[in-house]
Design a protein around this motif. Sequence first.
Motif, PDB file in Angstrom:
ATOM      1  N   GLY A 395      16.552 -17.783 -18.533  1.00  0.00           N
ATOM      2  CA  GLY A 395      16.309 -16.498 -17.891  1.00  0.00           C
ATOM      3  C   GLY A 395      17.540 -15.617 -17.894  1.00  0.00           C
ATOM      4  O   GLY A 395      18.617 -16.020 -18.305  1.00  0.00           O
ATOM      5  N   GLY A 396      17.331 -14.396 -17.379  1.00  0.00           N
ATOM      6  CA  GLY A 396      18.425 -13.440 -17.324  1.00  0.00           C
ATOM      7  C   GLY A 396      18.240 -12.344 -18.356  1.00  0.00           C
ATOM      8  O   GLY A 396      18.854 -11.293 -18.267  1.00  0.00           O
ATOM      9  N   THR A 397      17.382 -12.591 -19.346  1.00  0.00           N
ATOM     10  CA  THR A 397      17.079 -11.590 -20.372  1.00  0.00           C
ATOM     11  C   THR A 397      15.761 -10.893 -20.029  1.00  0.00           C
ATOM     12  O   THR A 397      15.061 -11.279 -19.093  1.00  0.00           O
ATOM     13  CB  THR A 397      16.934 -12.275 -21.741  1.00  0.00           C
ATOM     14  OG1 THR A 397      15.970 -13.325 -21.596  1.00  0.00           O
ATOM     15  CG2 THR A 397      18.254 -12.887 -22.176  1.00  0.00           C
ATOM     16  N   ASN A 398      15.441  -9.878 -20.789  1.00  0.00           N
ATOM     17  CA  ASN A 398      14.201  -9.142 -20.542  1.00  0.00           C
ATOM     18  C   ASN A 398      12.979  -9.958 -20.943  1.00  0.00           C
ATOM     19  O   ASN A 398      13.078 -10.874 -21.742  1.00  0.00           O
ATOM     20  CB  ASN A 398      14.188  -7.833 -21.330  1.00  0.00           C
ATOM     21  CG  ASN A 398      15.165  -6.838 -20.727  1.00  0.00           C
ATOM     22  OD1 ASN A 398      15.420  -6.858 -19.526  1.00  0.00           O
ATOM     23  ND2 ASN A 398      15.710  -5.974 -21.574  1.00  0.00           N
ATOM     24  N   ASN A 399      11.840  -9.583 -20.387  1.00  0.00           N
ATOM     25  CA  ASN A 399      10.588 -10.222 -20.763  1.00  0.00           C
ATOM     26  C   ASN A 399      10.289  -9.985 -22.225  1.00  0.00           C
ATOM     27  O   ASN A 399      10.589  -8.923 -22.774  1.00  0.00           O
ATOM     28  CB  ASN A 399       9.428  -9.631 -19.957  1.00  0.00           C
ATOM     29  CG  ASN A 399       9.403 -10.151 -18.538  1.00  0.00           C
ATOM     30  OD1 ASN A 399       9.686  -9.431 -17.610  1.00  0.00           O
ATOM     31  ND2 ASN A 399       9.078 -11.413 -18.374  1.00  0.00           N
ATOM     32  N   THR A 400       9.672 -10.957 -22.853  1.00  0.00           N
ATOM     33  CA  THR A 400       9.186 -10.765 -24.213  1.00  0.00           C
ATOM     34  C   THR A 400       7.860 -10.010 -24.158  1.00  0.00           C
ATOM     35  O   THR A 400       7.251  -9.864 -23.102  1.00  0.00           O
ATOM     36  CB  THR A 400       8.953 -12.108 -24.899  1.00  0.00           C
ATOM     37  OG1 THR A 400       7.900 -12.774 -24.182  1.00  0.00           O
ATOM     38  CG2 THR A 400      10.212 -12.966 -24.872  1.00  0.00           C
ATOM     39  N   GLY A 401       7.402  -9.559 -25.309  1.00  0.00           N
ATOM     40  CA  GLY A 401       6.148  -8.829 -25.380  1.00  0.00           C
ATOM     41  C   GLY A 401       4.966  -9.640 -24.879  1.00  0.00           C
ATOM     42  O   GLY A 401       4.138  -9.156 -24.106  1.00  0.00           O
ATOM     43  N   VAL A 402       4.898 -10.890 -25.277  1.00  0.00           N
ATOM     44  CA  VAL A 402       3.773 -11.736 -24.840  1.00  0.00           C
ATOM     45  C   VAL A 402       3.826 -11.953 -23.338  1.00  0.00           C
ATOM     46  O   VAL A 402       2.793 -11.918 -22.655  1.00  0.00           O
ATOM     47  CB  VAL A 402       3.817 -13.105 -25.558  1.00  0.00           C
ATOM     48  CG1 VAL A 402       2.628 -13.949 -25.130  1.00  0.00           C
ATOM     49  CG2 VAL A 402       3.847 -12.927 -27.053  1.00  0.00           C
ATOM     50  N   GLU A 403       5.019 -12.188 -22.814  1.00  0.00           N
ATOM     51  CA  GLU A 403       5.150 -12.361 -21.366  1.00  0.00           C
ATOM     52  C   GLU A 403       4.689 -11.111 -20.624  1.00  0.00           C
ATOM     53  O   GLU A 403       3.952 -11.198 -19.640  1.00  0.00           O
ATOM     54  CB  GLU A 403       6.608 -12.663 -20.998  1.00  0.00           C
ATOM     55  CG  GLU A 403       7.043 -14.076 -21.347  1.00  0.00           C
ATOM     56  CD  GLU A 403       8.554 -14.275 -21.259  1.00  0.00           C
ATOM     57  OE1 GLU A 403       9.037 -15.359 -21.600  1.00  0.00           O
ATOM     58  OE2 GLU A 403       9.257 -13.310 -20.863  1.00  0.00           O
ATOM     59  N   GLU A 404       5.123  -9.944 -21.105  1.00  0.00           N
ATOM     60  CA  GLU A 404       4.682  -8.705 -20.455  1.00  0.00           C
ATOM     61  C   GLU A 404       3.166  -8.591 -20.472  1.00  0.00           C
ATOM     62  O   GLU A 404       2.549  -8.262 -19.460  1.00  0.00           O
ATOM     63  CB  GLU A 404       5.286  -7.480 -21.160  1.00  0.00           C
ATOM     64  CG  GLU A 404       6.721  -7.225 -20.771  1.00  0.00           C
ATOM     65  CD  GLU A 404       7.162  -5.799 -21.062  1.00  0.00           C
ATOM     66  OE1 GLU A 404       6.300  -4.928 -21.301  1.00  0.00           O
ATOM     67  OE2 GLU A 404       8.378  -5.556 -21.047  1.00  0.00           O
ATOM     68  N   ALA A 405       2.573  -8.859 -21.618  1.00  0.00           N
ATOM     69  CA  ALA A 405       1.110  -8.751 -21.720  1.00  0.00           C
ATOM     70  C   ALA A 405       0.442  -9.724 -20.757  1.00  0.00           C
ATOM     71  O   ALA A 405      -0.528  -9.374 -20.066  1.00  0.00           O
ATOM     72  CB  ALA A 405       0.664  -8.994 -23.161  1.00  0.00           C
ATOM     73  N   MET A 406       0.967 -10.955 -20.663  1.00  0.00           N
ATOM     74  CA  MET A 406       0.370 -11.925 -19.728  1.00  0.00           C
ATOM     75  C   MET A 406       0.509 -11.456 -18.284  1.00  0.00           C
ATOM     76  O   MET A 406      -0.423 -11.589 -17.486  1.00  0.00           O
ATOM     77  CB  MET A 406       1.021 -13.297 -19.911  1.00  0.00           C
ATOM     78  CG  MET A 406       0.563 -14.017 -21.161  1.00  0.00           C
ATOM     79  SD  MET A 406       1.096 -15.763 -21.182  1.00  0.00           S
ATOM     80  CE  MET A 406       2.873 -15.553 -21.282  1.00  0.00           C
ATOM     81  N   LEU A 407       1.674 -10.905 -17.941  1.00  0.00           N
ATOM     82  CA  LEU A 407       1.871 -10.444 -16.558  1.00  0.00           C
ATOM     83  C   LEU A 407       0.926  -9.296 -16.216  1.00  0.00           C
ATOM     84  O   LEU A 407       0.366  -9.240 -15.117  1.00  0.00           O
ATOM     85  CB  LEU A 407       3.338 -10.038 -16.351  1.00  0.00           C
ATOM     86  CG  LEU A 407       4.352 -11.197 -16.405  1.00  0.00           C
ATOM     87  CD1 LEU A 407       5.781 -10.663 -16.344  1.00  0.00           C
ATOM     88  CD2 LEU A 407       4.108 -12.201 -15.270  1.00  0.00           C
ATOM     89  N   TRP A 408       0.719  -8.398 -17.171  1.00  0.00           N
ATOM     90  CA  TRP A 408      -0.248  -7.314 -16.935  1.00  0.00           C
ATOM     91  C   TRP A 408      -1.648  -7.873 -16.732  1.00  0.00           C
ATOM     92  O   TRP A 408      -2.371  -7.460 -15.820  1.00  0.00           O
ATOM     93  CB  TRP A 408      -0.259  -6.330 -18.112  1.00  0.00           C
ATOM     94  CG  TRP A 408       0.853  -5.330 -18.073  1.00  0.00           C
ATOM     95  CD1 TRP A 408       1.947  -5.298 -18.884  1.00  0.00           C
ATOM     96  CD2 TRP A 408       0.987  -4.201 -17.190  1.00  0.00           C
ATOM     97  NE1 TRP A 408       2.755  -4.233 -18.564  1.00  0.00           N
ATOM     98  CE2 TRP A 408       2.197  -3.538 -17.530  1.00  0.00           C
ATOM     99  CE3 TRP A 408       0.212  -3.688 -16.156  1.00  0.00           C
ATOM    100  CZ2 TRP A 408       2.642  -2.399 -16.865  1.00  0.00           C
ATOM    101  CZ3 TRP A 408       0.654  -2.548 -15.489  1.00  0.00           C
ATOM    102  CH2 TRP A 408       1.848  -1.920 -15.842  1.00  0.00           C
ATOM    103  N   VAL A 409      -2.037  -8.793 -17.601  1.00  0.00           N
ATOM    104  CA  VAL A 409      -3.398  -9.347 -17.488  1.00  0.00           C
ATOM    105  C   VAL A 409      -3.564 -10.075 -16.163  1.00  0.00           C
ATOM    106  O   VAL A 409      -4.574  -9.904 -15.461  1.00  0.00           O
ATOM    107  CB  VAL A 409      -3.694 -10.278 -18.685  1.00  0.00           C
ATOM    108  CG1 VAL A 409      -5.002 -11.024 -18.460  1.00  0.00           C
ATOM    109  CG2 VAL A 409      -3.760  -9.472 -19.981  1.00  0.00           C
ATOM    110  N   LEU A 410      -2.562 -10.876 -15.786  1.00  0.00           N
ATOM    111  CA  LEU A 410      -2.667 -11.609 -14.521  1.00  0.00           C
ATOM    112  C   LEU A 410      -2.744 -10.635 -13.345  1.00  0.00           C
ATOM    113  O   LEU A 410      -3.564 -10.786 -12.442  1.00  0.00           O
ATOM    114  CB  LEU A 410      -1.451 -12.534 -14.349  1.00  0.00           C
ATOM    115  CG  LEU A 410      -1.466 -13.792 -15.228  1.00  0.00           C
ATOM    116  CD1 LEU A 410      -0.087 -14.452 -15.214  1.00  0.00           C
ATOM    117  CD2 LEU A 410      -2.539 -14.775 -14.752  1.00  0.00           C
TER     118      LEU A 410
END
Lengths: 458, 458, 458
Positions: A395-410
């Motif tokens: 951790g400590g870096t920005n979210n990846t694209g897939v992570e962002e998409a998962m967080l939006w969906v959740l």
Amino acid sequence: MTLTNSPAATILNRQQLKDLLSGFNPDPKGREAYAIIEALYPICRSITGEGVRQTLRLLQQTIPLIVHEVPSGKEVFDWVVPKEWNIRDAYIKDSAGERVVDFRKNNLHVLNYSVPVHRTMSLAELTPYLYTLPELPDWIPYRTSYFKEIWGFCLSQRQLDQMKNDEYEVWIDSTLQPGYLTYGEYRIQGLTDEEVLISSHLCHPSLCNDNLSGVATAAVLASLLDDVDLRYSYRFVWAPGTIGAITWLALNESRLSRIKHGLVLSCLGDPGLFTYKRSRHGNAEIDRVAEHVLRSTGHDFELMDFTPYGYDERQYCSPGINLPVGCFMRTPNGKYPQYHTSADDLTFVRGPALADSLFHLLRIIEVLEGNYRYLNLNSKCEPQLGRRGLYRQVGGTNNTGVEEAMLWVLNYSDGQHSLLDIAEHSRLEFSEINDAAKLLARNNLLQLIDPIRSSHLG
Amino acid sequence: MTLTNSPAATILNRQQLKDLLSGFNPDPKGREAYAIIEALYPICRSITGEGVRQTLRLLQQTIPLIVHEVPSGKEVFDWVVPKEWNIRDAYIKDSAGERVVDFRKNNLHVLNYSVPVHRTMSLAELTPYLYTLPELPDWIPYRTSYFKEIWGFCLSQRQLDQMKNDEYEVWIDSTLQPGYLTYGEYRIQGLTDEEVLISSHLCHPSLCNDNLSGVATAAVLASLLDDVDLRYSYRFVWAPGTIGAITWLALNESRLSRIKHGLVLSCLGDPGLFTYKRSRHGNAEIDRVAEHVLRSTGHDFELMDFTPYGYDERQYCSPGINLPVGCFMRTPNGKYPQYHTSADDLTFVRGPALADSLFHLLRIIEVLEGNYRYLNLNSKCEPQLGRRGLYRQVGGTNNTGVEEAMLWVLNYSDGQHSLLDIAEHSRLEFSEINDAAKLLARNNLLQLIDPIRSSHLG
Amino acid sequence: MTLTNSPAATILNRQQLKDLLSGFNPDPKGREAYAIIEALYPICRSITGEGVRQTLRLLQQTIPLIVHEVPSGKEVFDWVVPKEWNIRDAYIKDSAGERVVDFRKNNLHVLNYSVPVHRTMSLAELTPYLYTLPELPDWIPYRTSYFKEIWGFCLSQRQLDQMKNDEYEVWIDSTLQPGYLTYGEYRIQGLTDEEVLISSHLCHPSLCNDNLSGVATAAVLASLLDDVDLRYSYRFVWAPGTIGAITWLALNESRLSRIKHGLVLSCLGDPGLFTYKRSRHGNAEIDRVAEHVLRSTGHDFELMDFTPYGYDERQYCSPGINLPVGCFMRTPNGKYPQYHTSADDLTFVRGPALADSLFHLLRIIEVLEGNYRYLNLNSKCEPQLGRRGLYRQVGGTNNTGVEEAMLWVLNYSDGQHSLLDIAEHSRLEFSEINDAAKLLARNNLLQLIDPIRSSHLG
């Protein structure tokens, strides 16, 4: 995974439409659509008659559509199915016996639906029966008179300018008699009985963009979808404009409630930008899907609000019918000079434009098919994605694209928001959101909650 | 047509208002309004007193309004009708006996509602009672003190600068005694008892734009509408600002529910742009109508949201009253330098501006009167306009203007949309939409569905 | 005044918060917050361990917060409280025995939550365990691995470039054992039990803006509010990011319904513009209040819609929790180059910025506290302000500011609109509207109608 064999599993595991898109090869598909237009171009179509039948018969080489015949005189809402019109020949001959206007050279030369006539007339007598485009002097206009029994000829202004004061033999060898109105229909059964309507008008004679482009694109689209497992059932209708759509609606009134989305296809072969004309609803799912797909291309495009003139969306969106049907075009009717003239010919439409239209239709269908609502099964705080291998380890870096998409969906899978809602909210592409949702559902973090009704599920 | 003698037929066949608009001749109407202003200008009005009575008496030459008198001491909501103020003369005389400030030259010289005074004072003693506009040194300000019993004089800065150290005789020959608050009212009975309120304040003394322009425009408008068959009843009120409107509201509280639309008229004679200030509702029918009419002129105009200061819309739009009343002006109060000064005189207002204001008021009324909802009687698909002679015979060309308007009316006459809704949606002018609706209704394709309540229908 | 001793009187007469704002002296407050940051900077914090305890102990010098300890293994929603991590020393020594990377110089050098290790390795073997920022070669990155048991070192690219092919001794003297997750909490009881949540994450080691700035600002804010009579109760939480917020939410789930508004505080010490990130609601009262306060400063600022990544608003705004909690920052995470690097040090944050952040937080609280709804007790027409001494005596001029504010409050105090609604509508500042409302209420023209629930009222 415990979902195997359930309808939800069926949906999550479907891959064919995705494969169709990723494997889409524009060259052969553009050529296939163009070849259909070439074959149909010479036929003299009208709202009824042999031209329509011949057109549908040729389309059956691409897709095994069913031909329907509705007898003249049949009442359809406020209208009556008209007499059937057929034509064999027509000309204006000068006194030297030369055909100065000749139906055999271009079927636009006859005012479409002209009653038969055989007379000899001076140029002065003839002039009121002649239609030209003085400002586009090389082109023949397309004119019709479906509901008033008159006759006439259409010709280029240059042709008219060369006609001398002479006695002319005028001959239209047509018939207008009780017969049938003919239309074609093809239905693909999906997982549910809810339908997507794809409609194109096929009444225009030798005019390519309006609307052999729509007719051919619909046929190729039907053939592509025919082998794919689909959520919706798809109903394709090829019918004469206005009276054909009205007839089809009158005969199918009891089944209209199944239609959840629809598109009228026209003007899809020119090289212009895409244009989407919204349904009367204005914000129906099909309207939002079409806009999302066009917006995600990165190219300019046009959006139009519904207007009660144009193509058969006039009828589908009349207030007592009011289906969520938009109109998908490139350059719209009336916005290109070739519109309704002999210049809308085989040089005006292009294979690559047709292929591009097809590809965007498939993308629209991809979004429609995937636009489910899911429910976050761990809605209190985020679930721990890391222990499921769904999150980066350091951790400590920005979210990846897939992570962002998962967080939006959740975050938005609260039972209210569809995947399209989430895509719009997050400004991510639908396919990213859809992929994230499927990944989360396979990890039992989401549950599909849209009703899945079907007689086809074992 | 089967509609003859029915209320709907009455409505469809009415022509007078349309004729009034098409025959409107701005020159004589502007001159008529200007002549009223000229006649009223010299009178010293206030919120009570002979000036108001004299003004209403002169207005009766244009329209037979009724004069109401409400006694001092009458409680009206949180207020009390004040004592009646009358004034005969007032001056400041220097020691040489010369009137250096003279009420007979301009009635603005007296602080309006000044209590009587007769004293001799040094300039230093007098100064606190003098009001000037140092930045507009040639003009006399208009100042009032209705609810505090004080006295004062208003004068130009130049006049003040010329006053030497001297002993001055100060004389205000006024009375402030129990009497009456006076207002005028005129009502035109329409087809229904639903009312349109037209209100203008008449308490200002020699000030032309604010508000003899509103007073005169209202009078001429009333005289124009007096001969016309109308849908709504129209109630015109000429009353002193604030306390007059409050008094009228308190006395008419039980009848306020009849008021469906209203306009306060003020500042209608200057050459500036039109300004429409929305009602507290913000999107009331009158707000939308006024905006539609102003937008269709092609000229710039200003729209203001409601604010709780300004003219008597303050009272009409107080939260416990909350009537849909907007304010129709040209340049608004406080936005022109002449505002509330002696420069708001007979040279500042113009006949053509008054005529233009009148014409736009008539157009607003035309839209209000015609803004019915209709129901499409053939809502499934389009009706066949061609066989009714309502559609061009030769197709292939674009829709004509009338056809477009008919298609819009048919498509949106679903019971939800008024003709104004349709005009806004289609971006056509209301009159085009209205004409199309009447044409369709005469052909039995539409039915008027707005309730028509009236004791006046046979 | 009859209101004395009533809750409404209590509210109307409260003055302390207003005094706090008008007497706010930025210099000492900025120095106080900065001094807290200086004291906390050297401590090596993580999501658990002695560093967190030591931090909270130091904060108790500013505010007597309560320290909570939650044992490892405790299930909190989808998560489990992890083992406690502690570290004494860490280094990479070259073969000459020199510490080329030394935890004692900067605690960012250790991958936060590293498991213990003691090995000798070649540079090639070591490289996969080293984290640098090649594009910012002088700075040490901040990296973590909370949920995967690995180890690593973070160093500047320049340090790495100077490391020769050598044998290195690698030593991390850490422990990862069952223990506790520690967080701090402080609650101020207000007139009601409805709460405002102020949350800041305190898990980051030597990083000043992210988030010692938030931690220190919250502490000073709590100390300022501690002496003030308040409408709401205020709950301050200092907890490790993500797992700390999740733990706190899980332990306090039954009390969450009391939280009416909330803010996450982070990145409040840099010199950049303010940024407000809206809650998931998007238009919650806290969102509107923060925007109103920032808009009234006259300086630029940034507004962000909610996104499901960022700070602990991720958890507070998860769909099953969905509290109206926004995030108040200056330059947001990831938008300044120093973010999550050793350059986020004591030179990057400034006292004046911290003081300005505090002042704006107090203004937000001032609006939250005062945002009541009142009812106009004279809603039919305006009340006569003049006889109550609330209106200028000489008319004819424009309204004064106070008069305008009173007219807005009277007109919109219809039971529907809060004072913030009225401030937004009128485009006046909240404090002007609030002052006008209190003045009108003291004159019995308005009545406070928001429910006042409290066990603290006698």
